[in-house]
Design a protein around this motif. Structure first.
Motif, PDB file in Angstrom:
ATOM      1  N   GLY A   1       0.833  -1.213   0.000  1.00 49.27           N
ATOM      2  CA  GLY A   1       0.000   0.000   0.000  1.00 49.27           C
ATOM      3  C   GLY A   1       0.863   1.257   0.000  1.00 49.27           C
ATOM      4  N   ASP A   2       0.204   2.395  -0.109  1.00 49.56           N
ATOM      5  CA  ASP A   2       0.940   3.673  -0.185  1.00 49.56           C
ATOM      6  C   ASP A   2       1.620   4.002   1.137  1.00 49.56           C
ATOM      7  OD1 ASP A   2      -0.381   3.668  -2.561  1.00 49.56           O
ATOM      8  OD2 ASP A   2      -1.624   5.431  -2.157  1.00 49.56           O
ATOM      9  N   ARG A   3       2.853   4.476   1.060  1.00 48.85           N
ATOM     10  CA  ARG A   3       3.549   4.891   2.275  1.00 48.85           C
ATOM     11  C   ARG A   3       3.076   6.304   2.651  1.00 48.85           C
ATOM     12  NH1 ARG A   3       7.036   1.976   4.802  1.00 48.85           N
ATOM     13  NH2 ARG A   3       7.171   0.494   3.077  1.00 48.85           N
ATOM     14  N   ILE A   4       2.654   6.471   3.890  1.00 39.71           N
ATOM     15  CA  ILE A   4       2.123   7.770   4.322  1.00 39.71           C
ATOM     16  C   ILE A   4       3.274   8.768   4.489  1.00 39.71           C
ATOM     17  CG2 ILE A   4       0.881   8.990   6.154  1.00 39.71           C
ATOM     18  CD1 ILE A   4      -0.915   7.079   4.558  1.00 39.71           C
TER      19      ILE A   4
ATOM     20  N   LYS B   1       4.365   4.750   7.427  1.00 43.27           N
ATOM     21  CA  LYS B   1       3.667   3.458   7.504  1.00 43.27           C
ATOM     22  C   LYS B   1       2.751   3.290   6.287  1.00 43.27           C
ATOM     23  CE  LYS B   1       4.948   1.993  11.668  1.00 43.27           C
ATOM     24  NZ  LYS B   1       6.097   2.924  11.843  1.00 43.27           N
ATOM     25  N   THR B   2       2.358   2.026   6.028  1.00 44.79           N
ATOM     26  CA  THR B   2       1.411   1.746   4.950  1.00 44.79           C
ATOM     27  C   THR B   2       0.150   1.105   5.534  1.00 44.79           C
ATOM     28  OG1 THR B   2       2.100  -0.537   4.563  1.00 44.79           O
ATOM     29  CG2 THR B   2       3.354   1.189   3.424  1.00 44.79           C
ATOM     30  N   MET B   3      -0.890   1.093   4.709  1.00 42.45           N
ATOM     31  CA  MET B   3      -2.110   0.398   5.094  1.00 42.45           C
ATOM     32  C   MET B   3      -1.808  -1.069   5.414  1.00 42.45           C
ATOM     33  SD  MET B   3      -5.649   0.635   2.935  1.00 42.45           S
ATOM     34  CE  MET B   3      -6.082   2.343   3.228  1.00 42.45           C
TER      35      MET B   3
END
Lengths: 394, 394
Positions: free
Chosen positions: A302-305, A316-318
């Protein structure tokens, strides 16, 4: 390809594997009595199926008419699909509202129909089919039913529709590796070779190894039921795509083992959703459940925040959160004396789905041996079917 | 508007209504302690909500971010929607694959966002929101959270998003009649006045009548649990549109009553689908279940079959078959000594859904009185939430 961790099952000591059950399984397999499983070694049938579905690939939509075993395996597979079209609609009910809504959206000229009923007698499927025909949805129809005279086959013949044989020795709920699962899967662009390969590896491990996963799983489940009163089996994948797999499992388990007062009740849960719906009950309600968590490797996906608006989420990611929630639920179940099995897979794909489905089919069969049940019949529902026909005639 | 038939519950004799529990309920209601219920008498708030959602009505898609009580009530309502757009997507999980697929299909310029978290602390919802923001999905955002400082409200303030107050005295799973249910319902073109009206009629019958449905339902359920070992409550609507209602019920029941070792396990089933999946287990497996069938009037609904290809279907409709199957299942359960309650509704619409949801909310509350439980907390899940945060930080 997948791991089974039984440490959280709180058995105190390891159960010794009942090798005689494994031998019975192998003997039955060798004698050709377990046709649903041996299908996974085939390849040629797929080539033939690919040809059959060709006329459907030009369509916008394909309706799959069928119910129970004629539907759930295909739905479990189609959940992995990434393609745009044809879009598959699995119609497994006879709600007039659902059909009315569907007809508003469909163009009969760009819609194909696949009709699946092993017996060719399933009243829901026949009613669906007649209703679709009246709406002109018969541009291209493919029928899957047993190779014998039955209402569905007769209807197909009268309309000159192609008809594929549902193998007579493969019951609906065990049919995911047969034409019943393969046709929808191929229509959905699923890699069915990988699916069967994953299954074949698990099958082989049960023909060759002395402590294969399904034997241990079956024994642990029965021990927990008989000695610890765990009468419910909660299957909780941490993956939206495995939701239909969990429903498929519920049919397989319930219909195969729910007889003579025996069997445990399967419950499909979904992580993390049911942490916000059922977990309170699981942890502090009656201690009558055995849990199986399905755990893909989610970390890093998932996308890295990058935003710093919520400091603890930075970088972090989802997937990291999904992973942390899974681990937390697993630990919390253990701390609350709830027996839990952890099944790890690398990722959710055709190969791991095939592996999981084969595991649970064998676990079901081995449990039926241990419980002295016939895993392949469903005698209790016949009365209701007879009654429904009677009431319909009124 | 709906009927409750308890004849199939096999009680031998009628239970005498525990009027003192009804009085406790009425006193609590009169003292304003049951805020989730009294909402149904309001109208003015709806007018305000209608104004708030106006900017969203131009969109192709609206994402509803939230989980558990912030999602299930809205989903139950939206299942009645007949409108084309905006199309609502309820995102109640954090599966990276689901989001990746979603982002491929959405145009950020024509997508709105509604973010619901009572505490404003729900990590899943915050992670969903940050991920959507990074993908540019912030054309129009509406936040629903408690009127106090919390991460979600702070974030909304920093972005100048409008913020509606989640009533502090209404817990998530009881929030369907509040802003939490109303905003998605209005976005989906649902008649929320009819929804509240159906609920209000059921509420009033519990404030005025001596043997209202939920009191009898609660007592029967507990009698069957305590005296007959029925530890599972299967809710089986014969309606595709009531599938999410059944999931809503499962949360309501499980989280409200699954504590101190008490509670029964709710199971969502679907007629006729689960006749082909779970019925074998229900009839001939362990006799540990209490069934509630939800029965709309289906006879005559759907296209009338004119084809003579299957003689027994001539002049019949899909609704006739749905009806016959429902009746057959009901009879078969009774013949197999499975206690079953039949709840009849005219049709599946806003009014009957409101009535059913109010009935089950009151049944849950009355059961909590009878079991000496607090129906409004969920203490056991806090440890898991703490652990998840801890693991995320690693």
């Amino acid at each position: 390809m997948f791991t089974q961790n039984l440490e959280g099952c709180q058995l105190e000591e390891k159960l010794s594997p009942k090798i005689e059950m494994l031998e019975r399984f192998r003997k039955a397999y060798g004698a050709g009595e377990l046709a649903p499983l041996s299908l996974v070694e085939q390849r040629e049938d797929i080539i033939a199926f690919q040809k059959v579905i060709e006329p459907f690939l030009k369509f916008e939509d394909v309706l799959i008419l069928g119910t129970g075993g004629s539907s759930l395996g295909g739905q479990a597979l189609y959940a992995l699909s990434a393609q745009e079209k044809p879009h598959l609609h699995f119609l497994d009910n006879i709600d007039p509202h659902t059909f009315e809504k569907l007809f508003m959206d469909l163009n009969p000229k760009t819609t194909g129909l696949v009709v699946i009923s092993k017996s060719g007698l399933t009243v829901e499927t026949l009613m669906q089919l007649l209703t679709c025909m009246q709406r002109g949805l018969m541009e291209e129809v493919l029928v899957i039913t047993e190779p014998q005279e039955n209402p569905l086959r007769k209807l197909a013949k009268s309309q000159n529709w192609p008809c594929l044989d549902h193998p007579p020795d493969v019951g609906g709920r065990y049919a995911c590796f047969s034409v019943v699962g393969m046709i929808p899967a191929l229509l959905g662009g699923i890699d069915v070779f990988a699916f069967r390969k994953g299954a074949a590896e698990v099958l082989r491990s049960h023909l060759e190894n002395s402590e294969p996963t399904a034997l241990l799983g079956a024994q642990v489940g029965l021990f927990l039921k008989n000695k610890r009163g765990k009468s419910l089996s909660v299957l909780m994948p941490y993956s939206d795509q495995l939701h239909f797999f969990a429903l498929w499992y519920c049919q397989l388990w319930a219909e195969s083992l729910g007889k003579n007062g025996k069997g445990t009740t399967p419950v499909a849960a979904l992580g993390t959703v049911d942490q916000h719906s059922q977990l309170q009950l699981y942890l502090d309600g009656p201690k009558d459940k055995f849990f199986t968590l399905i755990a893909p490797q989610w970390a890093g996906k998932g996308d890295r925040i990058t935003s710093t608006l919520i400091p603890e989420f930075v970088h972090k990611t989802m997937g990291d959160l999904f992973s942390a929630e899974l681990r937390a639920t697993y630990e919390t179940l253990i701390r609350n004396q709830c027996p839990v099995r952890l099944m790890g897979i690398d990722e959710v794909n055709e190969k791991s789905l095939g592996a999981l489905m084969m595991h649970f089919m064998i676990e079901t069969i081995l449990t039926s041996y241990l419980e002295d049940l016939n895993a392949f019949d469903q005698p209790a529902v016949e009365e209701g079917k007879r009654l429904a026909r009677e009431y319909l005639a009124l």
